[in-house]
Design a protein around this motif. Sequence first.
Motif, PDB file in Angstrom:
ATOM      1  N   GLU A 116       0.827  -1.213   0.000  1.00  0.00           N
ATOM      2  CA  GLU A 116       0.000   0.000   0.000  1.00  0.00           C
ATOM      3  C   GLU A 116       0.856   1.256   0.000  1.00  0.00           C
ATOM      4  OE1 GLU A 116      -2.432  -0.389   3.440  1.00  0.00           O
ATOM      5  OE2 GLU A 116      -3.863  -1.763   2.493  1.00  0.00           O
ATOM      6  N   GLU A 117       1.991   1.195   0.662  1.00  0.00           N
ATOM      7  CA  GLU A 117       2.846   2.374   0.777  1.00  0.00           C
ATOM      8  C   GLU A 117       3.630   2.635  -0.501  1.00  0.00           C
ATOM      9  OE1 GLU A 117       4.618   5.729   2.237  1.00  0.00           O
ATOM     10  OE2 GLU A 117       2.992   4.574   3.160  1.00  0.00           O
ATOM     11  N   PHE A 118       4.235   1.579  -1.087  1.00  0.00           N
ATOM     12  CA  PHE A 118       5.155   1.779  -2.209  1.00  0.00           C
ATOM     13  C   PHE A 118       4.534   1.519  -3.580  1.00  0.00           C
ATOM     14  CE2 PHE A 118       7.911   1.106   1.478  1.00  0.00           C
ATOM     15  CZ  PHE A 118       8.718   2.224   1.375  1.00  0.00           C
ATOM     16  N   GLY A 119       3.578   0.622  -3.662  1.00  0.00           N
ATOM     17  CA  GLY A 119       2.835   0.437  -4.895  1.00  0.00           C
ATOM     18  C   GLY A 119       3.501  -0.391  -5.981  1.00  0.00           C
ATOM     19  N   SER A 120       4.797  -0.649  -5.874  1.00  0.00           N
ATOM     20  CA  SER A 120       5.484  -1.463  -6.881  1.00  0.00           C
ATOM     21  C   SER A 120       6.752  -2.055  -6.277  1.00  0.00           C
ATOM     22  CB  SER A 120       5.855  -0.642  -8.121  1.00  0.00           C
ATOM     23  OG  SER A 120       6.894   0.279  -7.825  1.00  0.00           O
ATOM     24  N   ILE A 121       7.212  -3.135  -6.871  1.00  0.00           N
ATOM     25  CA  ILE A 121       8.445  -3.773  -6.399  1.00  0.00           C
ATOM     26  C   ILE A 121       9.635  -2.850  -6.621  1.00  0.00           C
ATOM     27  CG2 ILE A 121       9.056  -4.967  -8.556  1.00  0.00           C
ATOM     28  CD1 ILE A 121       9.201  -6.673  -5.152  1.00  0.00           C
ATOM     29  N   GLU A 122       9.589  -2.041  -7.690  1.00  0.00           N
ATOM     30  CA  GLU A 122      10.689  -1.127  -7.986  1.00  0.00           C
ATOM     31  C   GLU A 122      10.809  -0.050  -6.915  1.00  0.00           C
ATOM     32  OE1 GLU A 122       8.383  -1.977 -10.183  1.00  0.00           O
ATOM     33  OE2 GLU A 122       9.491  -3.034 -11.768  1.00  0.00           O
ATOM     34  N   ALA A 123       9.663   0.518  -6.509  1.00  0.00           N
ATOM     35  CA  ALA A 123       9.685   1.551  -5.478  1.00  0.00           C
ATOM     36  C   ALA A 123      10.142   0.987  -4.136  1.00  0.00           C
ATOM     37  CB  ALA A 123       8.302   2.184  -5.341  1.00  0.00           C
ATOM     38  N   LEU A 124       9.711  -0.218  -3.827  1.00  0.00           N
ATOM     39  CA  LEU A 124      10.133  -0.853  -2.579  1.00  0.00           C
ATOM     40  C   LEU A 124      11.627  -1.130  -2.595  1.00  0.00           C
ATOM     41  CD1 LEU A 124       9.499  -2.192   0.138  1.00  0.00           C
ATOM     42  CD2 LEU A 124       8.929  -4.282  -1.112  1.00  0.00           C
ATOM     43  N   ARG A 125      12.120  -1.629  -3.714  1.00  0.00           N
ATOM     44  CA  ARG A 125      13.535  -1.967  -3.838  1.00  0.00           C
ATOM     45  C   ARG A 125      14.413  -0.721  -3.702  1.00  0.00           C
ATOM     46  NH1 ARG A 125      14.462  -4.935  -9.232  1.00  0.00           N
ATOM     47  NH2 ARG A 125      13.744  -2.911  -9.964  1.00  0.00           N
TER      48      ARG A 125
END
Length: 277
Positions: A135-144
């Motif tokens: 919910e916070e980052f929205g994508s694996i790329e943003a989380l990474r």
Amino acid sequence: INPFVFPSACPECHSQVVRGDSAGGGEVDFRCVNADCPAKLRESLLHFASRGVMNIEGLGEAVVQQLLDRKLVASVADLYSLTGDQLTSLDRFAEKSARSLIEEIDRSKAAGLARVLIGLGIRFVGERTAELLSEEFGSIEALRAASAEELERVEEVGPRISQAILEFFAQPANEALIQSLKVAGVEMTAQRKQRSTKLAGLTFVLTGTLPTLTRDEAEARIEAAGGKTATAVSKKTSYVVAGDEAGSKLDKARSLNIPVLDEAGLLALLQAAPATN
């Protein structure tokens, strides 16, 4: 007696071995952080396919063991390239059951980011944490790409969890696994949680003990309303929220003429903000 020296690299895949208390968790175990380590692959496949994760019905222990014995999969991403011919070569697998399993695997591509995060087996990232991160980052790329500080702004994510996430994404094998899943068409995005912007541009410093809210709860509410929290009082601080035994931060706020709120004042600001979706 010579003390036993734990290896710094996994004996199986030669990836980094990390001690469990590296983030201050007080643990003493050593773990390989490579998601594709052969010694962990069987359990990783079963976990990835399990109900509540990617929910691939029909991919049980007997099938997974045969896939490994015949070297048809070397990572969870390889599940998405299995063919009907490969599956019908397995014991007790007819064309109908092979087609059914392929359909189940294909269907799992749409499980979403939270389920993928659980399936990757990142240490300490269970169902609740995976949902919050999605919910916070929205994508694996943003989380990474997130820093420890950014990760720890997420509700329930502390230094131990943020460190585990950073260690996971730092491993080249895990990066390759994510790319393989992406190429296979696995969905690794989520709808970001829409937050109020009522307190956007405002920075809060909390000090002392509030009557009903914990420090984490107060910070989470401020951030959900678009505000920021800081640990030190400066000229850029918008408000100091002070409870019992506030100490030097309250003194500094007064010396800089920064407005001071009690818990009731903070709640009044938050009540004026639209609710988080």
